[in-house]
Scaffold this motif. Structure first.
Motif, PDB file in Angstrom:
ATOM      1  N   LYS A 181      -4.652 -14.019  43.531  1.00 43.58           N
ATOM      2  CA  LYS A 181      -5.031 -14.363  42.161  1.00 43.58           C
ATOM      3  C   LYS A 181      -6.344 -15.139  42.155  1.00 43.58           C
ATOM      4  O   LYS A 181      -7.242 -14.869  41.357  1.00 43.58           O
ATOM      5  CB  LYS A 181      -3.932 -15.197  41.496  1.00 43.58           C
ATOM      6  CG  LYS A 181      -4.293 -15.671  40.085  1.00 43.58           C
ATOM      7  CD  LYS A 181      -3.170 -16.466  39.452  1.00 43.58           C
ATOM      8  CE  LYS A 181      -3.018 -17.840  40.080  1.00 43.58           C
ATOM      9  NZ  LYS A 181      -2.021 -18.679  39.355  1.00 43.58           N
ATOM     10  N   VAL A 182      -6.462 -16.096  43.083  1.00 47.34           N
ATOM     11  CA  VAL A 182      -7.686 -16.899  43.178  1.00 47.34           C
ATOM     12  C   VAL A 182      -8.861 -16.022  43.594  1.00 47.34           C
ATOM     13  O   VAL A 182      -9.969 -16.139  43.043  1.00 47.34           O
ATOM     14  CB  VAL A 182      -7.490 -18.063  44.171  1.00 47.34           C
ATOM     15  CG1 VAL A 182      -8.755 -18.923  44.239  1.00 47.34           C
ATOM     16  CG2 VAL A 182      -6.286 -18.910  43.770  1.00 47.34           C
ATOM     17  N   GLU A 183      -8.629 -15.132  44.552  1.00 47.93           N
ATOM     18  CA  GLU A 183      -9.707 -14.247  45.034  1.00 47.93           C
ATOM     19  C   GLU A 183     -10.228 -13.340  43.929  1.00 47.93           C
ATOM     20  O   GLU A 183     -11.435 -13.093  43.821  1.00 47.93           O
ATOM     21  CB  GLU A 183      -9.195 -13.424  46.216  1.00 47.93           C
ATOM     22  CG  GLU A 183      -8.986 -14.247  47.474  1.00 47.93           C
ATOM     23  CD  GLU A 183      -8.036 -13.601  48.473  1.00 47.93           C
ATOM     24  OE1 GLU A 183      -7.726 -14.249  49.489  1.00 47.93           O
ATOM     25  OE2 GLU A 183      -7.591 -12.469  48.228  1.00 47.93           O
ATOM     26  N   ILE A 184      -9.321 -12.840  43.096  1.00 49.15           N
ATOM     27  CA  ILE A 184      -9.741 -11.985  41.978  1.00 49.15           C
ATOM     28  C   ILE A 184     -10.638 -12.765  41.033  1.00 49.15           C
ATOM     29  O   ILE A 184     -11.676 -12.278  40.568  1.00 49.15           O
ATOM     30  CB  ILE A 184      -8.509 -11.435  41.235  1.00 49.15           C
ATOM     31  CG1 ILE A 184      -7.800 -10.385  42.093  1.00 49.15           C
ATOM     32  CG2 ILE A 184      -8.905 -10.822  39.888  1.00 49.15           C
ATOM     33  CD1 ILE A 184      -6.456  -9.951  41.535  1.00 49.15           C
ATOM     34  N   ILE A 185     -10.264 -14.014  40.750  1.00 48.74           N
ATOM     35  CA  ILE A 185     -11.063 -14.848  39.840  1.00 48.74           C
ATOM     36  C   ILE A 185     -12.421 -15.171  40.458  1.00 48.74           C
ATOM     37  O   ILE A 185     -13.464 -15.023  39.815  1.00 48.74           O
ATOM     38  CB  ILE A 185     -10.290 -16.133  39.488  1.00 48.74           C
ATOM     39  CG1 ILE A 185      -9.082 -15.788  38.610  1.00 48.74           C
ATOM     40  CG2 ILE A 185     -11.201 -17.146  38.782  1.00 48.74           C
ATOM     41  CD1 ILE A 185      -8.137 -16.944  38.381  1.00 48.74           C
ATOM     42  N   TYR A 186     -12.431 -15.601  41.713  1.00 44.68           N
ATOM     43  CA  TYR A 186     -13.697 -15.934  42.367  1.00 44.68           C
ATOM     44  C   TYR A 186     -14.628 -14.723  42.448  1.00 44.68           C
ATOM     45  O   TYR A 186     -15.852 -14.855  42.334  1.00 44.68           O
ATOM     46  CB  TYR A 186     -13.443 -16.487  43.772  1.00 44.68           C
ATOM     47  CG  TYR A 186     -12.911 -17.908  43.817  1.00 44.68           C
ATOM     48  CD1 TYR A 186     -12.770 -18.671  42.660  1.00 44.68           C
ATOM     49  CD2 TYR A 186     -12.541 -18.504  45.026  1.00 44.68           C
ATOM     50  CE1 TYR A 186     -12.273 -19.971  42.707  1.00 44.68           C
ATOM     51  CE2 TYR A 186     -12.062 -19.806  45.087  1.00 44.68           C
ATOM     52  CZ  TYR A 186     -11.922 -20.531  43.917  1.00 44.68           C
ATOM     53  OH  TYR A 186     -11.443 -21.826  43.973  1.00 44.68           O
ATOM     54  N   SER A 187     -14.050 -13.553  42.653  1.00 45.55           N
ATOM     55  CA  SER A 187     -14.870 -12.340  42.783  1.00 45.55           C
ATOM     56  C   SER A 187     -15.509 -11.921  41.473  1.00 45.55           C
ATOM     57  O   SER A 187     -16.366 -11.030  41.459  1.00 45.55           O
ATOM     58  CB  SER A 187     -14.024 -11.193  43.348  1.00 45.55           C
ATOM     59  OG  SER A 187     -13.642 -11.482  44.680  1.00 45.55           O
TER      60      SER A 187
END
Length: 693
Positions: free
Chosen positions: A567-573
């Protein structure tokens, strides 16, 4: 070839699309009055087949399951045409619909034109190949597994169609899984014969001791060499050319052994992020239902026919490309193959002029980045590009997608021409794609862009965006071949009553289980037949599905808080500065850290604007650059609702894209977390040592 270099080289051709000074001067002179011109001749908006604010129906029964509006009386779709209920019948229908027109195309070199085989020629070769295998002792029917190990070529399809003619089961071997996985798959499926590209012959001979079921190789290209004959004698694995097998079949014809919808068509091994590959069992009915589901959603706007052309470059070993091709064949359209080098994909598209472009976000993102970078090369270019984007974006918001506005002729025509000039719809899947890239493609290419979601275990897709819906941030409603429900995940505070939970799928496109693995099958499919995907979804008010998280990859920090890294990776990306992200937490620590691969084009432009010198690799080592990116993603995370403990408190900038070649991605471009953890452990230890205890 690494995925990063392939994508970069493919999209590099787009950098100069606004580089003609004479054109720029002319464009600036006629920009005034463009808005009136555009509005006065704009076509009517595309009418979606269902209301965009109500794209699916909630079923009664308390499970919060939803279904497509295309399902009459809430009955799921198993096929679209009565005469096309197996892959064999789909191909036969395509032959009739096309009036035996061109089917498979290829080119022999960068400057060579495409050559074509008609449907009847493909059929004749497939039948001959299947009969030739029978002559060599490879029995028809469901007891026989035929391996195939090759890049996308016409021969790949001929082998596949041959399997369909004789009810054999096709088992693709991934080109990037490595020898250990290859021998594992051969043993698991008890494969006796593998059709392979010449580059794989030696590797397969090397499997003789580890894969005792392997008895025969069929070389798809070229003659058998003396060295290969010697290896055959040493290993006891016979080797034949495809031409030889087809000749045997023509000289010794046998009756076809046609499949039923219930027969197994293929075993598709999923690479997975841990452990051995799992072989998903997919029947003809599974594939045809998935084809029908996609076709029914698209046909209101795109009814494919023999004039349509698909360019095949995504791996046929994956179900996304297999389903796309099967739908193309069912409609009597054409498939043209790339030369095998993604660096030449743009050149192949210019020669082929496809109307359908099935791709993945990573390549489409590279296209976007390169075009935007090229448009920012001068103030005039940037002004003109932004003016064109704004004008066509205003039309897009009204549902108008076209290629004939003044901005298309003056600004975007070169982009469209580089993709062949005839693309009328783009289909993307396998990973999330940002809304800005979706909008850009709809504007610059001037075509509908559809985003799908699914996995091998539901054949390929289970949801797909609708024609005429130009909104972003979701993966569309359920396809008419399946229902979708969300199931509570209490540990992560996701509840179906709130419209959130694990995505579960039920329908004729759900696979039969994993080959010879009842335990993993039981983990994937519950007693009621629902496939549990491991992905976390949310129902939007318009009845569309949004993927927001991943269930499996959660970790607990020392204070007891759970973090879902994907979830965090999707947001950061979503940050323009970030190409890839890997979020990590140690259960003995109270904070998270991350590895960030910056977007090279964006970072280099930022550095140029700030008069900061250095190569990309040098910039990634600078503390001020790292702080800038950390501040950027932290702010983005806060805007997106991340809690403080979910945010990365330290990052390392890594200058090489995660890829299959460096062992950090699976062949389906998912992060291999155990491998990445090992690879970056030294960096994690260093970051934690510098954080307050």
């Amino acid at each position: 070839m690494s995925e990063s270099s392939s994508s970069s080289n493919t999209s590099a051709a787009l950098v100069g699309f606004l580089s003609d000074p004479a054109t720029i001067a002319g464009l600036a002179a006629i920009a005034v009055g463009t808005a009136w011109y555009l509005s006065s001749r704009a076509p009517a908006p595309v009418k979606p087949p269902v209301a965009v604010d109500n794209q699916s129906l909630e079923l009664t029964g308390g499970e919060h399951a939803r279904i497509s509006h295309f399902c009459k009386k809430n009955e799921l779709i198993s096929y679209r045409f009565e005469d096309a209920r197996t892959l064999y019948e789909c191909f036969q229908r395509g032959k009739r619909e096309s009036n035996d027109s061109d089917c498979l195309g290829w080119r022999t070199g960068p400057k060579a034109p495409y050559q074509w085989m008609r449907y009847s020629e493909v059929e004749a070769r497939a039948v001959a190949f299947g009969a030739g295998l029978s002559k060599l002792g490879v029995e028809p029917g469901q007891e026989t597994y035929v391996g195939i190990y090759s890049l996308n070529t016409p021969s790949w399809v001929i082998v596949e169609q041959s399997a369909n003619c004789f009810s054999r089961i096709l088992v693709p071997l991934y080109d990037t899984l490595g020898p250990d996985a290859v021998s594992y798959i051969i043993n698991k499926a008890t494969i006796s014969v593998v059709a392979c590209h010449s580059s794989k012959v030696s590797l397969l001979f090397d499997q003789a001791e580890k894969a005792p079921s392997l008895k025969m190789l069929i070389k798809l290209d070229g003659a058998v060499t003396e060295e290969e004959t010697q290896r055959s004698n040493e290993t006891g694995i016979t080797i034949h050319t495809m031409e030889e097998v087809e000749r045997l079949g023509r000289e010794n014809p046998v009756d076809l052994f046609l499949p039923t919808p219930e027969n197994v068509a293929t075993i598709c091994f999923t690479s997975g992020t841990t452990g051995d590959p799992k072989g998903g069992i997919l029947t003809h009915g599974n594939l045809v239902s998935n084809i029908a589901g996609a076709y029914i959603q698209l046909e209101s706007l795109f009814s494919m026919n023999k004039e349509d052309t698909h360019i095949s470059y995504l791996p046929l070993a994956h179900m996304f490309e297999r389903v796309v091709q099967a739908m193309v064949f069912m409609c009597g359209a054409k498939v043209g193959f790339f030369q095998g080098d993604v660096k030449l994909l743009i050149e192949d598209m210019q020669a082929l002029k496809p109307t359908l472009f099935a791709s993945v976000p990573r390549l489409l993102n590279r296209v976007y980045d390169k075009v935007v970078a090229g448009a920012s090369a001068s103030p005039i270019k940037k002004w003109l590009f932004e003016k064109a984007l704004a004008s066509k974006n205003a039309e897009l918001k009204r549902g108008i997608v076209r290629q004939d506005s003044i901005w298309d002729y003056l600004v975007f025509k070169k982009v469209q021409t580089l993709l062949g000039g005839r693309v009328r719809f783009i289909l993307t899947g396998s990973a999330p794609i940002s809304g800005k890239v979706l909008d850009f493609l709809r504007i610059a290419v001037g075509c509908q862009v559809f985003e799908g979601y699914g996995q091998t275990e539901c054949t390929a897709g289970c949801s797909l965006t609708l024609p005429g819906d130009v909104s972003t941030g979701h993966v569309g409603p359920p396809m008419p071949c399946n229902r979708i429900k969300l199931v509570d995940i209490k540990d992560m505070n996701y509840f179906a009553s709130n419209g959130e939970g694990e995505v579960c799928i039920f329908g004729p496109n759900v696979f039969q289980g994993y080959l010879k693995d009842p335990d993993k099958t039981a983990e994937a499919i519950d007693k009621d037949g629902w496939l549990h995907t491991g992905d976390v979804g949310r129902w939007l008010q318009n009845g569309c599905l949004k993927i927001i998280d991943r269930k499996k990859h959660i970790f607990k920090l020392s204070q007891g808080e759970y973090v879902a890294p994907e979830k965090v990776e999707i947001i950061y990306s979503r940050s323009t500065l970030v190409a890839q992200a890997y979020h990590y937490g140690d259960s003995l620590k109270s904070a998270c850290v991350a590895i960030i691969v910056p977007d090279e084009v964006v970072l280099m432009k930022w550095a140029s604007d700030k008069s900061i010198e250095g190569s990309f690799e040098e910039l990634c080592k600078k503390e001020d650059v790292k702080k800038m990116i950390l501040d950027n993603i932290t702010a983005l995370g806060k805007e997106s609702g991340l809690k403080s403990f979910e945010q990365a408190k330290a990052i390392v900038l890594f200058s090489e894209l995660f890829s299959v070649d460096n062992g950090l991605l699976t062949p389906t471009f998912k992060l291999k977390r155990p491998a990445a953890k090992t690879f970056f452990m030294e960096s994690f230890v260093k970051m934690y040592s510098q954080l307050p205890s």
